[in-house]
Design an enzyme around this catalytic site. Structure first.
Site, PDB file in Angstrom:
ATOM      1  NE  ARG A 133       0.723  10.535  10.086  1.00 43.33           N
ATOM      2  CZ  ARG A 133       0.211   9.591   9.291  1.00 43.33           C
ATOM      3  NH1 ARG A 133      -0.948   9.072   9.555  1.00 43.33           N
ATOM      4  NH2 ARG A 133       0.872   9.159   8.245  1.00 43.33           N
ATOM      5  N   PRO A 134       2.253  16.846  11.457  1.00 42.55           N
ATOM      6  CG  PRO A 134       4.020  18.064  12.370  1.00 42.55           C
ATOM      7  CD  PRO A 134       3.207  16.818  12.574  1.00 42.55           C
ATOM      8  CB  VAL A 135       2.380  18.855   5.973  1.00 47.50           C
ATOM      9  CG1 VAL A 135       1.562  17.578   5.934  1.00 47.50           C
ATOM     10  CG2 VAL A 135       1.476  20.075   6.121  1.00 47.50           C
ATOM     11  CG  ASP A 136       6.968  20.812  10.190  1.00 53.74           C
ATOM     12  OD1 ASP A 136       6.414  19.694  10.110  1.00 53.74           O
ATOM     13  OD2 ASP A 136       7.969  21.018  10.894  1.00 53.74           O
ATOM     14  NE  ARG A 151      -7.153   4.311   5.513  1.00 55.91           N
ATOM     15  CZ  ARG A 151      -6.489   5.256   6.141  1.00 55.91           C
ATOM     16  NH1 ARG A 151      -6.829   5.572   7.366  1.00 55.91           N
ATOM     17  NH2 ARG A 151      -5.493   5.889   5.569  1.00 55.91           N
ATOM     18  CG  ASP A 162       3.444   1.536   9.374  1.00 56.82           C
ATOM     19  OD1 ASP A 162       3.084   2.381  10.206  1.00 56.82           O
ATOM     20  OD2 ASP A 162       3.605   1.801   8.168  1.00 56.82           O
ATOM     21  CE  LYS A 204      10.327  14.733  14.287  1.00 55.37           C
ATOM     22  NZ  LYS A 204       8.962  14.463  14.689  1.00 55.37           N
ATOM     23  CB  CYS A 226      -3.643  11.599  12.041  1.00 57.66           C
ATOM     24  SG  CYS A 226      -3.216   9.910  11.771  1.00 57.66           S
ATOM     25  CE  LYS A 241      -1.747   1.595   4.057  1.00 54.07           C
ATOM     26  NZ  LYS A 241      -1.492   3.002   4.383  1.00 54.07           N
ATOM     27  CG  ASN A 242       2.236   2.782   3.561  1.00 51.60           C
ATOM     28  OD1 ASN A 242       1.105   3.144   3.264  1.00 51.60           O
ATOM     29  ND2 ASN A 242       2.621   2.582   4.817  1.00 51.60           N
TER      30      ASN A 242
HETATM   31  C1  EPZ Z   1       4.420   7.100   6.353  1.00 57.56           C
HETATM   32  O1  EPZ Z   1       3.684   8.165   6.954  1.00 57.56           O
HETATM   33  C2  EPZ Z   1       3.469   5.925   6.235  1.00 57.56           C
HETATM   34  N1  EPZ Z   1       2.354   6.304   5.386  1.00 57.56           N
HETATM   35  C3  EPZ Z   1       2.992   5.515   7.607  1.00 57.56           C
HETATM   36  O2  EPZ Z   1       2.166   4.369   7.480  1.00 57.56           O
HETATM   37  C4  EPZ Z   1       4.209   5.134   8.464  1.00 57.56           C
HETATM   38  O3  EPZ Z   1       3.779   4.822   9.753  1.00 57.56           O
HETATM   39  C5  EPZ Z   1       5.179   6.323   8.499  1.00 57.56           C
HETATM   40  O4  EPZ Z   1       5.532   6.722   7.147  1.00 57.56           O
HETATM   41  C6  EPZ Z   1       6.461   6.014   9.248  1.00 57.56           C
HETATM   42  O5  EPZ Z   1       7.099   4.917   8.670  1.00 57.56           O
HETATM   43  C7  EPZ Z   1       2.443   6.160   4.081  1.00 57.56           C
HETATM   44  O6  EPZ Z   1       3.455   5.764   3.533  1.00 57.56           O
HETATM   45  C8  EPZ Z   1       1.241   6.481   3.267  1.00 57.56           C
HETATM   46  P1  EPZ Z   1       6.560  10.482   8.361  1.00 57.56           P
HETATM   47  P2  EPZ Z   1       4.263   9.643   6.934  1.00 57.56           P
HETATM   48  O7  EPZ Z   1       6.443  11.738   7.577  1.00 57.56           O
HETATM   49  O8  EPZ Z   1       4.960   9.880   5.648  1.00 57.56           O
HETATM   50  C9  EPZ Z   1       6.770  13.811  11.765  1.00 57.56           C
HETATM   51  C10 EPZ Z   1       0.234   3.065   7.883  1.00 57.56           C
HETATM   52  O9  EPZ Z   1      -0.335   2.554   8.896  1.00 57.56           O
HETATM   53  N2  EPZ Z   1       6.662  14.811  10.684  1.00 57.56           N
HETATM   54  O10 EPZ Z   1       7.780   9.660   8.182  1.00 57.56           O
HETATM   55  O11 EPZ Z   1       3.152  10.554   7.294  1.00 57.56           O
HETATM   56  C11 EPZ Z   1       5.481  13.014  11.937  1.00 57.56           C
HETATM   57  O12 EPZ Z   1       4.525  13.707  12.699  1.00 57.56           O
HETATM   58  C12 EPZ Z   1       0.806   4.463   7.941  1.00 57.56           C
HETATM   59  O13 EPZ Z   1       0.321   2.505   6.797  1.00 57.56           O
HETATM   60  C13 EPZ Z   1       6.817  16.140  11.006  1.00 57.56           C
HETATM   61  O14 EPZ Z   1       7.028  16.524  12.166  1.00 57.56           O
HETATM   62  O15 EPZ Z   1       5.283   9.562   8.110  1.00 57.56           O
HETATM   63  C14 EPZ Z   1       5.983  11.747  12.589  1.00 57.56           C
HETATM   64  O16 EPZ Z   1       6.100  11.951  13.956  1.00 57.56           O
HETATM   65  C15 EPZ Z   1       0.499   5.221   9.156  1.00 57.56           C
HETATM   66  N3  EPZ Z   1       6.734  17.055   9.991  1.00 57.56           N
HETATM   67  C16 EPZ Z   1       7.362  11.564  11.961  1.00 57.56           C
HETATM   68  O17 EPZ Z   1       7.734  12.847  11.432  1.00 57.56           O
HETATM   69  C17 EPZ Z   1       6.503  16.704   8.692  1.00 57.56           C
HETATM   70  O18 EPZ Z   1       6.434  17.586   7.810  1.00 57.56           O
HETATM   71  C18 EPZ Z   1       7.421  10.546  10.830  1.00 57.56           C
HETATM   72  O19 EPZ Z   1       6.414  10.831   9.876  1.00 57.56           O
HETATM   73  C19 EPZ Z   1       6.367  15.329   8.392  1.00 57.56           C
HETATM   74  C20 EPZ Z   1       6.456  14.396   9.416  1.00 57.56           C
END
Ligand code: EPZ
Length: 436
Positions: free
Chosen positions: A133-136, A409, A317, A173, A128, A22-23
């Site tokens: 889960r910010p997008v900064d 999902r 995950d 990160k 969420c 999926k991912n």
């Molecule tokens: C991906 O989410 C996966 N989703 C998640 O799978 C998975 O748990 C995660 O990566 C970690 O491996 C998909 O691939 C669709 P991140 P993503 O950005 O990209 C913080 C599942 O169950 N962060 O690596 O959203 C964030 O809050 C899902 O299949 C910021 O602070 O994860 C988190 O604490 C759930 N600012 C950490 O980084 C940002 O701009 C890691 O998040 C982006 C992230």
């Protein structure tokens, strides 16, 4: 709303073909925005998240065709969906809240949409169940590539009238989504970009492999990703990697029920860290080429210490699934969740089934072994839901798991795969029983 009924106690024995990831599928489908030529994707799983993304991409102008193979018998499992996606023209630069509120990964359209058209208006994904889960980092990276970013009424508006320009981007990160978004944006930017401290998760590497096939020169050195932007991105055919989280989940199901599971269509190297833990607690794992045989070889599991980390560390995950498993280990196990700040919502439901788990911030202490007893339970996200399926399969009596849409999902043919291995599971539709 549908629910799932499981009668626990049966050993799971048999073969499970692992579906496409999926991912990986989600960002790779989104990379089709980078070209007006066709992207042909094999091994796309049959999941509701894929359907939601199809709606998002169609709204932007994608022409999408995909085939679902006929189910030969009620117990056969489907997979191998081939999807054709072509963005001859972009008809809208806007991705709406209606779809993005259901699936955060849709936010990744912002990078390639902006890079291709110079403008993108995309709904902020919102809250969420597993963390804020910010997008900064996504936005910081797009700014580095030359975008003007505004946030208005819940939407991010990104503009780059003269196109994006390559740059050096340092992520604080190794965010999976930010890395993927920025790789796609940088692919169409002018010149070279380098993303430092990038995610090197297998799903990101799968996206990179696909974009390379589309004609972009991308190098990965450690956790730095170097992209040579080009306007000549072409169509390609690509096979999505298999789902490592699905594979890990069924490996646990086999061990936890004292059965023996053979996983096929899967590269074992993708799960080195979880497999090491399974071996340490008392499982035998035999690795073959794209095939794995796994079974429990001790009377009682040993406890374990797990910390979730970016790849190649232990994946968040699989955290909930390992917690269900460790309720069956003799002694004290510890799980530290270091990726998301609120990913312990399954704990109280496991406790309702008889588990002893204490929470202290990002640390869970699991005291085992406790007998699990079936109960009505409810989960708040996909991986938490499947951890309850695992607990239910090894519990005494009947468990009803509500909010099954979470499972739909991310787990293709879950009931059929479990039934084929001897588990007792059925879906209860809102007002009637479905005979599977
Ligand atoms: C991906 O989410 C996966 N989703 C998640 O799978 C998975 O748990 C995660 O990566 C970690 O491996 C998909 O691939 C669709 P991140 P993503 O950005 O990209 C913080 C599942 O169950 N962060 O690596 O959203 C964030 O809050 C899902 O299949 C910021 O602070 O994860 C988190 O604490 C759930 N600012 C950490 O980084 C940002 O701009 C890691 O998040 C982006 C992230």
């Amino acid at each position: 709303m549908d629910s799932i009924r499981i009668l626990g106690g049966n050993q799971l024995r048999g073969q499970i073909k692992i579906s496409g990831s999926k991912n990986s599928s989600l960002p790779i489908m989104i990379s089709s925005l980078l070209t007006d030529q066709e992207l042909v994707l094999d091994n796309i799983p049959n999941l509701t998240d894929i359907e939601t993304l199809v709606l998002i991409l169609k709204d932007l102008g994608a022409d999408i065709n995909y085939s679902i193979p006929k189910r030969k018998s009620s117990l056969s499992t489907t997979s191998d969906r081939i999807m054709h996606i072509k963005f001859k023209n972009i008809i809208s630069n806007q991705a709406n809240y209606e779809h993005l509120s259901k699936m955060r990964a849709g936010f990744l359209v912002i990078g390639p949409l902006l890079a291709r058209t110079g403008y993108a208006k995309v709904s902020m994904p919102g809250g969420c169940a597993i963390g804020t889960r910010p997008v900064d980092m996504h936005l910081m990276g797009l700014k580095k590539l030359g975008a003007d970013i505004k946030i208005e009424k819940g939407y991010v508006i990104a503009e780059a009238k003269n196109g994006l320009v390559g740059n050096k981007i340092h992520l604080s990160k190794p965010s999976v989504g930010a890395t993927q978004n920025l790789i796609m944006a940088a692919s169409l930017a002018k010149g070279e970009s380098i993303i430092l401290n990038a995610s090197i998760e297998p799903e990101t590497m799968d996206l990179i492999a696909c974009i390379r096939k589309m004609g972009v020169d991308i190098d990965v050195h450690g956790d730095n990703v170097q992209i040579q932007g080009t306007i000549n991105i072409k169509g390609a055919s690509y096979e999505i990697m298999s789902d490592r989280i699905e594979a890990g989940t069924y490996a646990i199901a086999g061990c936890m029920t004292g059965g023996r599971i053979e996983l096929t269509n899967f590269d074992p190297h993708l799960l080195e860290s979880p497999f090491e833990i399974l071996r340490n607690i008392g499982c035998s794992i035999k690795l073959f080429n794209r095939r794995i045989v796994i079974e429990k070889v001790v009377k009682d599991f040993e406890p374990a210490k797990i910390t979730t980390e970016p790849y190649p560390g232990f994946p968040t995950d699989l955290q909930a699934q390992f917690m269900a498993l460790l309720t069956q280990a003799s002694g004290k196990s510890i799980i530290n969740e270091r990726i998301f700040e609120n990913r312990f919502m399954h704990v109280q439901e496991l406790v309702r089934m008889g588990a002893k788990i204490n929470l202290d911030g990002d640390k869970a202490t699991i005291i085992g072994k406790t007998e699990l007893i079936g109960a009505p339970v409810m989960a708040t996200d996909l991986r938490a839901s499947v951890s309850l399926v695992l607990a239910a399969l090894s519990a005494k009596g009947e468990t009803i798991i509500n909010r099954v849409y979470h499972l739909d999902r991310g787990f293709e043919d879950l009931e059929k795969k479990i039934l084929n291995c001897g588990g007792i599971i059925e879906r209860i539709q809102e007002n009637k029983y479905e005979v599977i």
